[in-house]
Design a protein around this motif. Sequence first.
Motif, short mmCIF file in Angstrom:
data_model
loop_
_atom_site.label_atom_id
_atom_site.label_comp_id
_atom_site.label_asym_id
_atom_site.label_seq_id
_atom_site.Cartn_x
_atom_site.Cartn_y
_atom_site.Cartn_z
N THR A 68 0.80 -1.09 0.02
CA THR A 68 0.12 -0.29 -0.20
C THR A 68 0.69 1.09 0.45
OG1 THR A 68 -1.72 -1.31 0.84
CG2 THR A 68 -2.00 1.41 0.65
N ILE A 69 0.63 1.69 -1.28
CA ILE A 69 1.57 3.43 -0.63
C ILE A 69 0.42 4.78 -0.40
CG2 ILE A 69 0.39 3.80 -3.05
CD1 ILE A 69 3.23 5.30 -3.65
N SER A 70 1.28 5.50 0.15
CA SER A 70 0.42 6.44 0.72
C SER A 70 1.09 8.01 1.17
CB SER A 70 -0.56 6.23 2.33
OG SER A 70 0.64 5.85 3.05
N ARG A 71 1.08 9.13 1.08
CA ARG A 71 1.55 10.09 1.13
C ARG A 71 1.21 10.95 2.43
NH1 ARG A 71 1.64 12.65 -4.53
NH2 ARG A 71 2.45 14.61 -3.67
N ASP A 72 1.23 11.69 2.91
CA ASP A 72 1.67 12.62 3.74
C ASP A 72 2.51 14.08 2.91
OD1 ASP A 72 1.45 13.11 7.48
OD2 ASP A 72 1.16 14.44 5.31
N ASP A 73 1.37 14.71 2.23
CA ASP A 73 2.10 15.97 1.33
C ASP A 73 2.38 17.07 2.59
OD1 ASP A 73 -0.55 15.03 -0.62
OD2 ASP A 73 1.35 15.41 -0.69
N ALA A 74 2.05 16.90 4.22
CA ALA A 74 2.13 18.15 5.10
C ALA A 74 3.73 17.65 5.26
CB ALA A 74 1.36 17.69 6.56
N LYS A 75 3.83 16.34 5.33
CA LYS A 75 5.87 16.46 5.88
C LYS A 75 6.00 15.87 4.73
CE LYS A 75 3.96 13.96 10.19
NZ LYS A 75 3.74 12.26 10.73
N SER A 76 5.32 15.92 3.01
CA SER A 76 6.43 15.77 2.57
C SER A 76 7.09 14.66 2.21
CB SER A 76 7.35 16.72 2.19
OG SER A 76 7.47 17.94 1.48
N THR A 77 6.31 13.81 2.77
CA THR A 77 6.82 12.27 2.87
C THR A 77 6.34 11.48 2.02
OG1 THR A 77 7.44 12.23 5.28
CG2 THR A 77 7.27 10.26 4.69
#
Length: 117
Positions: A68-77
Amino acid sequence: QVRLVESGGGLVQAGGSLTLSCTASGNIFSISTMGWYRQAPGKQRELVAIRTRGGSTTYADSVKGRFTISRDDAKSTVYLQMNSVNPEDTAVYYCSVDTFPSGARYWGQGTQVTVSS
Protein backbone atom coordinates in the motif's frame (compact mmCIF):
# COMPACT_ATOMS: atom_id res chain seq x y z
CA GLN A 1 15.69 20.77 -7.10
CA VAL A 2 14.20 18.09 -4.86
CA ARG A 3 16.16 15.88 -2.50
CA LEU A 4 14.84 12.55 -1.31
CA VAL A 5 15.91 10.54 1.72
CA GLU A 6 14.64 6.99 2.16
CA SER A 7 14.54 4.83 5.25
CA GLY A 8 13.05 1.58 6.47
CA GLY A 9 14.78 -1.05 4.39
CA GLY A 10 16.33 -4.15 5.87
CA LEU A 11 16.05 -7.90 6.26
CA VAL A 12 12.63 -9.48 6.74
CA GLN A 13 11.37 -13.04 6.70
CA ALA A 14 8.97 -14.26 4.05
CA GLY A 15 5.42 -13.51 5.07
CA GLY A 16 6.48 -10.56 7.16
CA SER A 17 5.96 -6.83 6.82
CA LEU A 18 8.10 -3.77 6.29
CA THR A 19 7.41 -0.06 5.85
CA LEU A 20 9.54 2.23 3.72
CA SER A 21 9.52 6.00 4.10
CA CYS A 22 10.80 8.75 1.85
CA THR A 23 10.94 12.42 2.78
CA ALA A 24 11.41 15.18 0.26
CA SER A 25 13.06 18.54 0.76
CA GLY A 26 13.87 21.49 -1.43
CA ASN A 27 11.32 22.61 -4.00
CA ILE A 28 8.53 20.47 -2.49
CA PHE A 29 5.74 22.64 -3.86
CA SER A 30 6.55 21.43 -7.37
CA ILE A 31 5.96 17.77 -6.48
CA SER A 32 3.09 16.06 -8.27
CA THR A 33 3.44 12.26 -8.28
CA MET A 34 5.37 10.35 -5.62
CA GLY A 35 6.22 6.72 -5.90
CA TRP A 36 8.42 3.70 -5.46
CA TYR A 37 10.42 1.66 -7.92
CA ARG A 38 12.67 -1.33 -7.36
CA GLN A 39 15.60 -3.01 -9.03
CA ALA A 40 16.60 -6.60 -8.38
CA PRO A 41 20.06 -7.91 -9.29
CA GLY A 42 20.37 -8.42 -13.04
CA LYS A 43 16.97 -6.87 -13.74
CA GLN A 44 15.72 -3.52 -14.93
CA ARG A 45 14.23 -1.00 -12.56
CA GLU A 46 10.46 -1.45 -12.36
CA LEU A 47 7.51 0.46 -11.01
CA VAL A 48 6.15 -0.74 -7.68
CA ALA A 49 3.55 1.90 -6.84
CA ILE A 50 2.83 5.56 -7.46
CA ARG A 51 0.39 8.04 -5.98
CA THR A 52 -0.63 11.34 -7.51
CA ARG A 53 -1.29 14.51 -5.57
CA GLY A 54 -4.97 13.92 -6.26
CA GLY A 55 -4.84 10.49 -4.64
CA SER A 56 -4.87 8.19 -7.66
CA THR A 57 -2.72 5.10 -7.26
CA THR A 58 -1.09 2.62 -9.61
CA TYR A 59 0.41 -0.68 -8.50
CA ALA A 60 2.46 -3.33 -10.22
CA ASP A 61 0.43 -6.51 -10.63
CA SER A 62 2.97 -8.41 -8.55
CA VAL A 63 2.30 -6.30 -5.44
CA LYS A 64 -1.44 -5.63 -5.70
CA GLY A 65 -3.23 -6.61 -2.53
CA ARG A 66 0.04 -6.81 -0.58
CA PHE A 67 1.61 -3.34 -0.77
CA THR A 68 0.00 0.00 0.00
CA ILE A 69 1.34 3.41 -0.97
CA SER A 70 0.36 6.49 0.99
CA ARG A 71 1.61 10.03 1.28
CA ASP A 72 1.49 12.85 3.80
CA ASP A 73 1.91 16.07 1.89
CA ALA A 74 2.17 18.07 5.11
CA LYS A 75 5.34 16.10 5.84
CA SER A 76 6.40 15.77 2.17
CA THR A 77 6.66 12.05 2.81
CA VAL A 78 5.59 8.98 0.90
CA TYR A 79 5.29 5.54 2.46
CA LEU A 80 5.22 1.99 1.17
CA GLN A 81 3.62 -0.56 3.48
CA MET A 82 4.79 -4.00 2.40
CA ASN A 83 2.84 -7.01 3.70
CA SER A 84 3.14 -10.72 2.94
CA VAL A 85 6.55 -10.21 1.39
CA ASN A 86 8.25 -13.02 -0.49
CA PRO A 87 11.83 -13.56 -1.74
CA GLU A 88 10.87 -12.13 -5.15
CA ASP A 89 10.41 -8.76 -3.44
CA THR A 90 14.14 -8.62 -2.69
CA ALA A 91 15.55 -5.54 -4.41
CA VAL A 92 16.85 -2.04 -3.96
CA TYR A 93 13.82 0.19 -3.55
CA TYR A 94 13.99 3.73 -4.91
CA CYS A 95 11.75 6.63 -4.05
CA SER A 96 10.89 8.98 -6.91
CA VAL A 97 8.98 12.19 -7.40
CA ASP A 98 7.75 13.89 -10.55
CA THR A 99 7.55 17.66 -10.59
CA PHE A 100 5.30 20.19 -12.27
CA PRO A 101 5.58 22.05 -14.58
CA SER A 102 9.09 20.97 -15.54
CA GLY A 103 8.29 17.27 -15.54
CA ALA A 104 11.66 16.53 -13.96
CA ARG A 105 11.94 13.27 -12.02
CA TYR A 106 14.10 12.94 -8.95
CA TRP A 107 15.37 9.77 -7.27
CA GLY A 108 16.39 8.76 -3.81
CA GLN A 109 19.60 6.91 -3.10
CA GLY A 110 17.81 3.58 -2.71
CA THR A 111 17.26 1.30 0.24
CA GLN A 112 17.90 -2.44 0.25
CA VAL A 113 15.07 -4.82 1.07
CA THR A 114 16.01 -8.46 1.50
CA VAL A 115 13.39 -11.15 2.09
CA SER A 116 14.64 -14.45 3.46
CA SER A 117 12.78 -17.70 2.80
